[in-house]
Write an enzyme that holds these catalytic residues in place. Structure first.
Site, mmCIF file in Angstrom:
data_model
loop_
_atom_site.group_PDB
_atom_site.id
_atom_site.type_symbol
_atom_site.label_atom_id
_atom_site.label_comp_id
_atom_site.label_asym_id
_atom_site.label_seq_id
_atom_site.Cartn_x
_atom_site.Cartn_y
_atom_site.Cartn_z
ATOM 1 N N THR A 14 -1.127 -4.876 -4.436
ATOM 2 C CA THR A 14 -0.497 -5.874 -3.575
ATOM 3 C C THR A 14 -1.124 -5.885 -2.187
ATOM 4 O O THR A 14 -1.573 -6.926 -1.694
ATOM 5 C CB THR A 14 1.016 -5.563 -3.458
ATOM 6 O OG1 THR A 14 1.570 -5.508 -4.769
ATOM 7 C CG2 THR A 14 1.736 -6.636 -2.648
ATOM 8 N N ARG A 46 -7.995 1.497 -10.477
ATOM 9 C CA ARG A 46 -8.018 2.147 -11.799
ATOM 10 C C ARG A 46 -8.701 1.285 -12.848
ATOM 11 O O ARG A 46 -9.555 1.723 -13.589
ATOM 12 C CB ARG A 46 -6.581 2.434 -12.244
ATOM 13 C CG ARG A 46 -6.107 3.794 -11.847
ATOM 14 C CD ARG A 46 -4.666 3.973 -12.238
ATOM 15 N NE ARG A 46 -3.858 2.838 -11.823
ATOM 16 C CZ ARG A 46 -2.551 2.890 -11.611
ATOM 17 N NH1 ARG A 46 -1.908 4.012 -11.790
ATOM 18 N NH2 ARG A 46 -1.880 1.829 -11.228
ATOM 19 N N ARG A 48 -10.913 -1.741 -13.881
ATOM 20 C CA ARG A 48 -11.940 -2.646 -13.391
ATOM 21 C C ARG A 48 -11.743 -4.075 -13.895
ATOM 22 O O ARG A 48 -12.116 -5.041 -13.232
ATOM 23 C CB ARG A 48 -13.321 -2.134 -13.814
ATOM 24 C CG ARG A 48 -14.423 -2.897 -13.146
ATOM 25 C CD ARG A 48 -15.780 -2.262 -13.334
ATOM 26 N NE ARG A 48 -16.746 -2.981 -12.504
ATOM 27 C CZ ARG A 48 -17.998 -2.647 -12.335
ATOM 28 N NH1 ARG A 48 -18.473 -1.574 -12.942
ATOM 29 N NH2 ARG A 48 -18.794 -3.353 -11.561
ATOM 30 N N LYS A 107 3.172 5.751 3.796
ATOM 31 C CA LYS A 107 4.170 6.531 4.553
ATOM 32 C C LYS A 107 4.471 7.875 3.905
ATOM 33 O O LYS A 107 4.721 8.863 4.599
ATOM 34 C CB LYS A 107 5.477 5.754 4.700
ATOM 35 C CG LYS A 107 5.997 5.141 3.406
ATOM 36 C CD LYS A 107 5.913 3.647 3.473
ATOM 37 C CE LYS A 107 6.209 3.026 2.123
ATOM 38 N NZ LYS A 107 6.227 1.590 2.159
ATOM 39 N N GLY A 136 6.304 -2.254 7.828
ATOM 40 C CA GLY A 136 5.389 -3.292 7.349
ATOM 41 C C GLY A 136 4.686 -4.066 8.442
ATOM 42 O O GLY A 136 3.841 -3.524 9.156
ATOM 43 N N ILE A 138 5.748 -5.251 11.273
ATOM 44 C CA ILE A 138 6.149 -5.057 12.675
ATOM 45 C C ILE A 138 5.214 -4.038 13.324
ATOM 46 O O ILE A 138 5.084 -2.928 12.823
ATOM 47 C CB ILE A 138 7.592 -4.510 12.776
ATOM 48 C CG1 ILE A 138 8.578 -5.407 12.022
ATOM 49 C CG2 ILE A 138 8.006 -4.365 14.237
ATOM 50 C CD1 ILE A 138 9.992 -4.827 11.964
ATOM 51 N N GLY A 189 12.386 -8.817 -8.165
ATOM 52 C CA GLY A 189 11.211 -8.131 -7.634
ATOM 53 C C GLY A 189 11.422 -7.530 -6.250
ATOM 54 O O GLY A 189 10.475 -7.092 -5.611
ATOM 55 N N ASP A 203 12.442 6.642 1.150
ATOM 56 C CA ASP A 203 11.429 5.806 1.803
ATOM 57 C C ASP A 203 11.745 5.645 3.297
ATOM 58 O O ASP A 203 10.862 5.773 4.148
ATOM 59 C CB ASP A 203 11.380 4.439 1.106
ATOM 60 C CG ASP A 203 10.449 3.469 1.803
ATOM 61 O OD1 ASP A 203 9.225 3.617 1.651
ATOM 62 O OD2 ASP A 203 10.950 2.565 2.502
ATOM 63 N N LYS A 207 9.558 6.989 6.770
ATOM 64 C CA LYS A 207 9.219 6.174 7.944
ATOM 65 C C LYS A 207 9.840 6.748 9.208
ATOM 66 O O LYS A 207 9.220 6.766 10.270
ATOM 67 C CB LYS A 207 9.684 4.739 7.720
ATOM 68 C CG LYS A 207 8.931 4.059 6.577
ATOM 69 C CD LYS A 207 9.664 2.795 6.139
ATOM 70 C CE LYS A 207 8.966 2.122 4.974
ATOM 71 N NZ LYS A 207 9.825 1.077 4.368
#
Ligand SMILES: NC(=O)c1ccc[n+]([C@@H]2O[C@H](COP(=O)([O-])OP(=O)(O)OC[C@H]3O[C@@H](n4cnc5c(N)ncnc54)[C@H](OP(=O)(O)O)[C@@H]3O)[C@@H](O)[C@H]2O)c1
Length: 431
Positions: A14, A46, A48, A107, A136, A138, A189, A203, A207
């Site tokens: 991503t 990973r 190709r 992170k 992200g 900011i 998602g 998470d 941070k």
């Protein structure tokens, strides 16, 4: 300096694909701003054969990202693989050992190994940049480290996980419960198949540990972060919070405590409607930094996603291109403080307490007695209509009290035969 900045990209998911797109779309703009062009010469992932939605045909492909970091003739290695250890760490170490600057969005890696990696980078006269790792898009690392460099900071706190903020916002808007909204977020998602890193606060803790290091000039100490997630927050508590004039947010808070200790904590908080951060909803992140000269400042924006994260990565690349450099965590790595972490026992604050009790004479009196005997005084009580012999919620807000006292009082209350569920406690933050 002249000539293009040569980049090796480790990981083209991503964020990696976003960086390739941004560098391509904005090539002229970037060149006008820093006087150089950027060229991704080497790339590793990973698989190709995978279509990544970007053209990698002009780039040298490497099956082994670590070997690429060691050998590619580049100025910067951009690590966008992820994970606290394994290939991401090996890529960064190999790049620094080979004299390349490193930019990462990782992170987890910095929270676990930030101090050591910063030392390696600084010893070698190289940059280790990680703006994308916290909140992200900011530019919070720059804001703290450069923009607010003239201030002693007293407190830094924020909404650091978009998934949790999305879930809490949706729970409030729909009145539905955690599991229900989580499942929906996974379909949309906004949440991972394994959501524990997000919903258990890990998470956000990563941070916060990084933010605290930059804010207070201390070593990155993930192990010193008190962490609670949002699984136990119920739609009922969100509704009561509203009635009492609060919003429930998962905050990461780092601040100075008595004796110079730094307290770092991640947990659901009740925040007064009047606080600006109470109105940061959905997938947005926000960080508030309080400085002695500047006062309170707040930064809000998208904490994840391809565009915002690529924006932060490229900001770091621009610094490298222009030769701008600061110590990784604001203070040279060897001078970062090692202040003792402070425990939560001595936390002082107000608390929200919800009990589910069988409505019988004398129950409320014994709850009040237990609180009183542990020096917990009640500011207000919400009790909906009487319902003799049925289970009813009793909701209380306390005055400021020490956490240790509060926990002892609640343990006693929980043992009362008329108290039928585990009591819910949520800290109220004065922000
Ligand atoms: N996504 C966000 O919004 C966001 C926001 C802030 C920070 N971040 C951070 O950015 C980093 C990347 O996240 P992401 O969302 O872009 O992840 P992602 O989409 O899963 O991409 C990871 C990439 O790493 C590659 N990879 C995995 N193992 C590898 C190995 N051993 N050697 C070489 N390449 C390997 C994968 O290859 P394949 O493509 O071939 O599988 C993939 O291209 C993470 O540290 C994450 O925490 C992400």
């Amino acid at each position: 300096v002249s000539g293009p900045v040569r980049i090796a990209l480790a990981g083209v998911g991503t964020v990696g694909a976003g960086v390739v797109k941004l560098l391509d779309t904005q090539a002229d703009l970037l060149e006008r701003r820093c006087g150089r062009r950027f060229t991704v010469t080497d790339v590793s992932a990973r698989d190709r054969g995978r279509d990544r939605g970007v053209d990698l045909s002009g780039m040298r492909w490497h099956d082994d990202a670590v070997a690429m970091a060691r050998t590619a003739e580049v100025d910067v290695v951009v690590e966008l693989i992820g994970g606290a250890d394994g290939p991401a760490k090996a890529v960064c170490e190999a790049a620094l050992a080979a004299g390349r600057h490193v930019v990462t969005a990782n992170k987890a890696l910095l929270a676990h190994h930030g101090t050591a990696l910063a030392g390696r980078a600084e010893d070698a006269g190289l940059t280790l940049a990680y703006e994308a790792a916290v909140a992200g898009g900011i530019p919070i690392i720059r804001s703290l480290r450069e923009g607010l460099a003239g201030n002693a900071l007293s407190r830094v706190y924020g909404i650091l996980n978009g998934t949790c903020n999305y879930i809490l916002t949706a729970m409030r808007e729909t009145g539905r419960d955690f599991d229900d909204i989580l499942a929906e977020a996974q379909t949309l998602g906004y949440a991972e198949a394994d959501p524990s890193f997000d919903v258990d606060g890990i998470d956000a803790a990563h941070k916060l540990a990084i933010l605290a290091s930059v804010a207070f000039g201390t070593q990155v100490r993930l192990d010193a972060v008190h962490v609670e997630g949002i699984r136990h927050v119920s739609a009922l508590d969100i509704e009561y919070a509203e009635q009492l004039g609060y919003r429930i947010k998962l905050l990461g808070i780092a601040g100075r405590a008595e004796g110079g200790a730094i307290v770092q904590r991640v947990h659901p908080c009740m925040v007064k409607f009047g606080a600006p951060i109470a109105h940061v909803d959905g997938v947005y992140n926000a960080v508030v930094a309080e400085g002695d000269f500047v006062g309170s400042t707040m930064y809000e924006g998208r904490g994840a996603g391809q565009g915002p994260t690529a924006s932060a990565v490229v900001g770091d690349l621009m610094d490298i291109a222009a030769g701008r450099r600061s110590p990784t965590f604001g203070v040279p790595a060897g001078m970062l403080g090692t202040l003792p972490p402070a425990g939560m026992d001595r936390h002082v604050g107000a608390y929200y307490l919800r009990l589910m009790v069988i409505d019988q004479p004398g129950v409320f009196a014994s709850i009040a007695t237990a609180l009183g005997e542990h020096r917990v005084s009640i500011e207000s009580v919400l009790q909906r209509g009487r319902n003799p012999d049925d289970v009813v919620p009793v909701v209380m807000v306390t005055h400021e009290t020490q956490e240790a006292d509060m926990l002892r009082a609640v343990a006693r209350i929980a043992a009362h035969p008329a108290v039928v569920e585990r009591p819910t406690i949520i800290r109220i933050e004065a922000l």
